[in-house]
Structures are given as C-alpha cells and as structure tokens.
Design an enzyme around this catalytic site. Structure first.
Site, PDB file in Angstrom:
ATOM      1  N   ASN A 167     114.410 111.160 113.589  1.00  0.00           N
ATOM      2  CA  ASN A 167     113.686 110.180 113.828  1.00  0.00           C
ATOM      3  C   ASN A 167     114.317 108.837 113.749  1.00  0.00           C
ATOM      4  OD1 ASN A 167     111.269 111.441 115.134  1.00  0.00           O
ATOM      5  ND2 ASN A 167     110.277 111.838 113.043  1.00  0.00           N
ATOM      6  N   GLU A 209     115.066 119.731 109.107  1.00  0.00           N
ATOM      7  CA  GLU A 209     115.559 118.816 108.009  1.00  0.00           C
ATOM      8  C   GLU A 209     114.976 119.091 106.662  1.00  0.00           C
ATOM      9  OE1 GLU A 209     115.908 114.680 110.706  1.00  0.00           O
ATOM     10  OE2 GLU A 209     113.784 115.301 109.938  1.00  0.00           O
TER      11      GLU A 209
END
Length: 520
Positions: A206, A168
């Site tokens: 997440n 990411e």
C-alpha cells in the site's frame, strides 16, 4: 507465558503444518480466503464471527467453493473432503482456546482490534501466535496493551486471498523474530510468498502503490488528459495491466481513497503521498466504481463503458520535420521519422514551415521551447523515455500556443504505421515519465527508510499490485539517471516537493549503481 520464544507456535514434525489449529476471527471476504488456504495447508481451522450466523455462512460458502473446484477439476474429491473435515465453526472466542495461531480479519478500527486481542491473549495457549490482517493500522499500536507483544505480528493478505500469492509479515517494535519466522514458514505452506516489512504506514504494497493513482489524479487535475486517455497510455506505453482509473473502479473508492488519506496523514502530510480532491468528491457523491455501477467509468453488467478513441486526423500535406538536438533518444527518433516517411530537416534551426519536435525528460514543452528559442506555435513534444519498439502507443504533447495544423500533422505522422497515438496537453514529464518516476522514487525511499529489503519490495509489488515489473527493476530498465532527470526537471517545472528525489535513487543514479544495490 513462554520462556522459550523459539518454540512459539511451532511443531517439530515438518511433514505437518507449522500451526496445527488456526482460529480466524472475522469471516468476511478476507477471513474466508485465509481460512480456505489454511485448511488446504492441513490446519484445523475454526471460524468465529461476532455477527450471528456469519461464521456458519462462511462455512457453507467455503464448502461450495471446494465443490466448484472439484467440478472444474482443480482439486480431487478426496482433497475437498479432507479440506471440509478440517473446517469448524466456533461459537465464541473461548472455543479458540486450543489454537496455535489466531488471525484477526475484522473492521479496520484500532480500538476494536486492541480489545479483541486483549481477550484472545487470555484465552489462547501460552505458545500461540496472534496475528492481525490489518492493512493500514500500526502493528505496534494494536499490540501496545498486550502482556506479551513478542508473539503478535501483522499478517497482511490481499484480496482475493487464494489468488494473490503474497503476504506481508509485519514486526511491531516488540515482535519476536521467531514469531515472524513461524508465520513466514506457514505462509509458504499455504502456497504464498512471505515478505518482511517494518511497522510503517502502508507497510510495503500500500505504501509502494501511492505513486500510481495519486500521480494519475494529479495529471487529470491539471487538465492534461482525461481518465480514458491516461489509462490507455499507462497500459499501452508503460505496460501496466490496468490503468489507474480502471484499477480504482475495480477496488472501489471507498477502499482506495481512505488508504490515500491514511498514509498521507500517518506520514505527517508528506508531499509524495498527497491525495486528490477528485477522489474525495467522487467518494462523497457515491461514484465508487464498478460496485455502484459508476465511477470514473459507467459500468453495465460489470463492463466499463469506455469512450471510443478518435481516429487520427487526415492531413493532405505534411510539413517537414526538425528534431531538437537535445531530444532524448534522438537517433532512435530520427530513425523512426525516416521509417514513417517524414521529410527531415537537418539544419541547426528549423525552417519557418517545419514541425518542430522536442523530446524532453521531465520538462514541459513550453519550457523547452523557451529555453531552445523555438517557435512554440510549431513545437510538439514526444515522450521517448521508453524505446518505441517496445510500446504499443506513442504520446505527443502540445503547448498552449501549438497550432492545430501542427498538432494534427504530428498526430497523423506518428500514426502512419498503425501504432496508436495519444495527444495530451502540456505536462512536465508527459504521463508515463511522471508516473514511472514517482513509482520508482517512492519505492527507492521505502528502501532508504529500511521498511523492507529491495528483494522483498520487488516481490511484494509484483505479486501484490500486478505491475509489469518491480519498481526498482523499472528504474533500472529506464535508467536511474533518466528517472533522476525527470524528477529534477519536474521539480523545477512545478516547484513541488513531491518530486524531490529520494537519497537512495539520487546516490545510486549518480554513481551508476543498480537500484537493487544494498550497501555492504
């Protein structure tokens, strides 16, 4: 400092790496993994750790790792030699003064990270890029004290780094576009897939992962099913590689529970992300999972000791079966019953002897029995969200009044062809419906918030979480209107704002658009 941000950290010769010399600060599991793929991509890599001897230990470990890859014939001896030649140990931060990129992989504390980057900014060249492997802290907050935050970004890898092929790239409020572009190119050179995220709690993976574990914990807390049953259902019916409790045992509650709490609090107690007291208690009690030998399962030699599943009951005389006209996939359910040899009643209402089957979306069995004026003692539900032919397990649900003989008859009937059957207590949305709907809803809201593009979301979740498909594709497969119905009905049953549908899902479901659809 640079007056031409388009040259940040970039080298004009595309036959070489984007970043010629890379510093890694923090040489734990994540730092080592990043160092490995950076060296393999052709960069000179300098390992630095504040703990005495840690960088040397990481250096030796990586040498051993490349030797093992040679033994397994994954890489050639010449390649291993070249990788080793590019790996160095830095004694101090000052030794990173010639780095084009420095990646931090230290403890997840904002104050410590801010202090480190303030030091690094004064050491590295003006064109160098600074990046944090933070998994949960605000990139903007880390960069707040920097003189040139435009050259700072989040660069979040996943453990184990060489195997988890996604990273990411997180832009803070002042991060330059060229900084992210350079990090994206470098990720590809390292063999990873970059995804772009805005600086929001949990970033993509997440954040998107909140639906799986938290909803499973909610199901347990309602006494609907035990850990092993929920894991079996989500593996065999929904197609996940690991059940949520297997996954939490693997990652460890010392890792997963703080992430649950962090994202919940960072979103100012948003109901969708509400953690569970179950994991809080287990964390306090040291039942962390495989690393401590006991979590949701007891582990012996690294192997979970899962209780055996009870065999289907033996029923001497099977009652006739009546199916609610409102059942989901009713025609498929009737064909399944016919294939199983059931005696099917076709009247407008069931006879006094009949096993009454309902197949709701989102509603619990009790609610359906009341609304349809059915005898709850003879009513059993079956989850038909997913086509029975594509699953390895059927899931039945009783209500508080269901007679044991009717429960056993339904269990025995649906196990006749050898397919596994789980029987749970009453639940709005069974298990799969509510977990899938929660995953799809949270993913939809990530897109609604503009955290990332639908494409990057699908890529990040598929690679980072190992789901059978991306959450938006999951919603499209089972039908956005069906997912909406599950959520609306669950909100009715539970009165909980965690189930309110995201506008992204509600609008696309209402007009028949794919959840991947972006407005022009």
């Amino acid at each position: 400092m640079p007056s031409h941000p388009s040259t940040i950290g970039l080298h004009p010769t595309m036959h070489t790496t984007i970043f010629k010399t890379v510093g890694i600060v923090g040489t734990g599991a994540m730092g080592r993994g990043i160092a490995q793929i950076a060296a393999q991509a052709g960069s000179i890599v300098k390992l630095m750790d504040a703990q005495a001897g840690a960088a040397e230990k990481a250096h030796q470990a990586l040498f051993s790792q490349w030797d093992k890859l040679v033994e397994k014939e994954r890489i050639s001896p010449d390649a291993a030699h070249a990788h080793k030649a590019r790996l160095r140990v830095a004694g101090t931060l000052a030794d990173l003064s010639d780095c084009d990129l420095v990646i931090e992989a230290i403890v997840e504390r904002l104050d410590i990270k801010k202090a480190l980057f303030a030091q690094l900014e004064a050491i590295v060249p003006a064109q160098a890029v600074l990046a944090s492997n933070t998994s949960s802290l605000s990139v903007t907050a880390i960069a707040a004290a920097l003189k040139h935050p435009e050259r700072f970004a989040g660069y979040h890898f996943f453990n184990p780094v060489p195997l988890m092929k996604v990273v990411e790239i997180i832009a803070g409020l002042k991060t330059g576009a060229d900084t992210c572009h350079g990090l994206s190119q470098y990720a590809r050179q390292m063999g990873h897939t970059p995804v772009q995220a805005q600086d929001t709690p949990g970033f993509i993976v997440n954040h998107a992962g909140r639906g799986y574990g938290t909803e499973a914990l909610r199901i347990v807390s309602e006494g609907i099913a035990d850990f092993a049953t929920i894991d079996r259902i989500l593996r065999d019916q929904a197609g996940f590689k690991l059940g949520p409790f297997e996954l939490m045992d693997l990652t460890g509650l010392d890792v997963s529970h703080p992430v649950m709490e962090s994202i919940y609090h960072q979103y100012y107690e948003e109901d969708r992300y509400r953690p569970s007291v179950i994991t809080a208690q287990r964390l306090a009690g040291g039942l962390l999972g495989r690393k401590t030998g006991e979590g949701f399962y007891r582990h012996e030699g690294g192997v979970a000791q899962v209780p055996a599943e009870a065999p289907p009951p033996v029923v001497a005389e099977m009652p006739p079966v009546w199916v609610s006209p409102r059942a989901a996939r009713r025609s498929e359910l009737l064909q399944l019953l016919k294939n199983l040899g059931a005696h099917i009643e076709t009247g407008q209402s069931p006879s006094p002897q009949a096993l009454t089957l309902v197949a709701p979306l989102g509603f619990d069995i009790t609610t359906v029995a009341v609304v349809e004026r059915l005898d709850p003692a003879r009513t059993v539900g079956i989850d038909m969200l997913i086509d029975d032919a594509t699953t390895k397990r059927r899931v039945l649900a009783t209500n508080p009044a269901t007679r044991s003989d009717m429960r056993d008859a339904a269990h025995a009937l649906f196990a006749r062809d050898g397919k596994a059957v789980s029987v749970i207590r009453d639940s709005g949305g069974f298990v799969t419906q509510r977990v899938v709907a929660t995953i799809v809803n949270i993913a939809s809201d990530i897109c609604q918030q503009g955290v990332c593009s639908p494409k990057d979301l699908e890529t990040a979740v598929t690679l980072g979480l190992g789901y059978p498909m991306g959450p938006l594709a999951m919603g499209d497969r089972y039908g956005p209107t069906n997912v909406l119905e599950v959520l609306f009905n669950m909100q009715t049953v539970y009165g909980d704002q965690r189930y309110r549908p995201s506008p992204w899902l509600r609008r696309r479901g209402a007009i028949g658009l794919s959840l991947m659809h972006e407005e022009s």
